[in-house]
Design a protein around this motif. Structure first.
Motif, short mmCIF file in Angstrom:
data_model
loop_
_atom_site.label_atom_id
_atom_site.label_comp_id
_atom_site.label_asym_id
_atom_site.label_seq_id
_atom_site.Cartn_x
_atom_site.Cartn_y
_atom_site.Cartn_z
N ARG A 216 -13.88 38.17 33.04
CA ARG A 216 -14.41 37.90 34.38
C ARG A 216 -15.66 38.74 34.65
O ARG A 216 -16.66 38.24 35.18
N GLU A 241 -15.34 29.76 33.27
CA GLU A 241 -14.73 29.88 34.60
C GLU A 241 -13.43 29.08 34.67
O GLU A 241 -12.41 29.57 35.15
N LEU A 244 -10.64 30.80 32.70
CA LEU A 244 -10.06 31.94 33.38
C LEU A 244 -9.14 31.49 34.51
O LEU A 244 -8.05 32.05 34.71
#
Length: 515
Positions: A216, A241, A244
């Motif tokens: 992140r 993104e 995650l």
């Protein structure tokens, strides 16, 4: 002064402007200048340099097929100017197959750039041949080291460090990928055009290795870069993104990122080097019921790999993602088809101990058995451990969760949930299913009884997610417990807090969490 004498310095100046713009990340200006040169009757040397610039711009902008066409044109009209590094575009789009004849053009002077170009060309060809991934990784590492010594940055269709990281990630070795891009970041390899790409691949290696906080932070650092964002980097960023968010079990977050993902996929043609992010997005699409929308891109990936002869290095992770997508979308025929591809790839490399293709093939076979209700706890434990060692701890945990959901044996259920939590907690010694199981009459989940009105740590986790609006199933996916266990926790909290209605419960939970 004759017209040709006037034209030569003018086109040369435009080429220099194109190269400078590209190396500072101003790809639109670079493309404009290079295209202007290519539209003239410029000297051969200027045409070759302009074609290389425009090819690199196309690659950054997600149009590797156009880059390949430029390289093919250079090889046809100016063979002496062709570069072995053109294999990045030619092989990456299936235009140059693994059995293509060797490069017969006369050798260029042995400069650092031509040496690196030669190594990149050899590496790319090796990566699509049986057993060639190790030499490909070595040659790309050496190519990056050679370019570190160049006085000025060198523009390529891709950075050898980035390509090496992709090879390492496809081999299931995120630590090696991290090492390669760390060095590239430290030396600013390639300059502005590659800074965001290196940061993104560093973050991807962290995600593959299970360090989601570092991933992140890396994604945030990449997004904060001042250079313009182009299609290739945007595709990796949005897939990272999504990856995650998926690993956090946040279905609502996936819905939020999906619109960006669709736009990024539309702007980027499918090529060999984009299979990793598109594969991740395929799994997300399966979770969201959007596989139909992504079908043309998945078909393009299948066709590219088929044209290249299904190179195991690139094909195994692709079919694994497609398998997970099919499982998530509840499409058994598609899951079985991709499992068959994985089995074929594993058969090709069966003699290579620890091969990722072998690990993924066994995992797909075990997963299909679990989905059919045939849960062999020891087999699931072994397979989940192998996935974790290959940088796929989250997938191993998902397999364990699937096994927990489908078993009627409380001992096995508890063992599988413990296994899933252990994989997500980081490196650990995986216990056998027998050793992990509680006594036969023990409850599946044992939590200490807190004082009246006080929530346990697990209950606080459930409460926070409940207040965020997640369903029992979504909370269970996030915490790797069953929906029934979530219901048990909610019922216990309601009784302990004395909540008479759902509205009262929410108010009491907010008060308890803020206290």
């Amino acid at each position: 002064m004759s017209a040709p004498e006037l034209e030569r310095p003018m086109t040369t100046d435009l080429v220099v402007l194109a190269e400078q713009a590209a190396l500072t990340g101003e790809l639109v200006e670079a493309a404009r200048c290079a295209d202007e040169v290519l539209a003239t009757d410029a000297p051969e040397r200027d045409l070759v340099r302009a074609a290389r610039v425009l090819a690199a711009v196309h690659a950054h902008r997600g149009m590797l097929t156009d880059a390949a066409e430029l390289h093919a044109w250079v090889a046809a009209v100016a063979p002496a100017g062709a570069s072995p590094a053109a294999a990045v575009a030619l092989v990456g789009t299936g235009r140059e197959l693994p059995d293509s004849p060797a490069d017969l053009r006369r050798p260029a002077p042995p400069t650092l750039r031509t040496g690196a170009d030669g190594l990149v060309g050899k590496a790319i060809r090796a990566s699509v041949r049986p057993g060639g991934s190790a030499s490909a990784l070595s040659e790309l590492t050496r190519a990056a080291a050679m370019l570190e010594c160049c006085a000025t940055p060198v523009l390529h269709d891709d950075s050898p460090a980035a390509l090496g990281a992709l090879v390492a990630l496809h081999r299931g070795e995120p630590d090696l990928a991290r090492t390669l891009v760390d060095r590239a970041i430290a030396t600013d390899l390639g300059g502005a055009p590659y800074r965001r790409r290196h940061l993104l691949l560093r973050a991807w290696a962290d995600m593959a290795g299970g360090d989601l906080l570092a991933a992140r932070a890396g994604l945030d650092a990449a997004n904060a870069r001042p250079e313009p964002v182009h299609a290739r980097d945007e595709l990796v960023a949005v897939a990272l993104e999504a990856g995650l968010v998926r690993r956090a079990g946040d279905t609502r977050g996936l819905l939020a990122v999906w619109s960006r993902a669709r736009e990024a996929v539309l702007r980027h043609a499918v090529d060999l080097w984009s299979l990793l992010p598109i594969g991740e997005l395929a799994v997300v699409a399966g979770r969201l019921g959007q596989l139909g929308w992504l079908a043309p891109h998945l078909q393009a990936g299948d066709e590219l790999l088929a044209a290249l002869g299904e190179p195991v290095l690139w094909a195994a992770p692709w079919h694994w993602c497609a398998f997970l997508a099919a499982v998530a979308a509840d499409s058994p025929p598609a899951a079985q088809r991709h499992a068959a591809h994985l089995a074929e790839g594993a058969a090709d490399v069966a003699a290579q101990a620890g091969s990722l293709a072998v690990v993924l093939s066994r995992a797909a076979r075990t997963w299909l058995h679990v989905l059919a209700g045939d849960v062999d706890a020891d087999e699931v434990t072994a397979v989940a451990g192998s996935l974790s060692e290959a940088g796929m701890a989250y997938d191993g945990a998902r397999l364990a969760k699937e096994a927990a959901v489908r078993t009627s044996d409380k001992r096995v259920l508890a063992a599988m949930l413990n296994l899933a939590r252990g994989l997500l907690a980081g490196p650990t010694v995986l216990p056998s299913a027998e050793a992990a199981a509680p006594e036969p009459d023990a409850p599946a989940v044992v939590t200490p009884s807190p004082r009246p009105g006080v929530l346990s740590d697990r209950e606080r986790e459930v409460a926070e997610l409940l207040l965020d609006g997640l369903t029992y199933r979504e909370i269970g996916d996030r915490l790797f417990i069953t929906a029934k266990t979530v219901e048990h926790h909610v019922r216990g909290m309601r009784q302990r807090l004395g909540s008479e209605s759902r509205t009262d419960l929410f108010a009491d939970l907010r008060a308890s969490l803020s206290g």
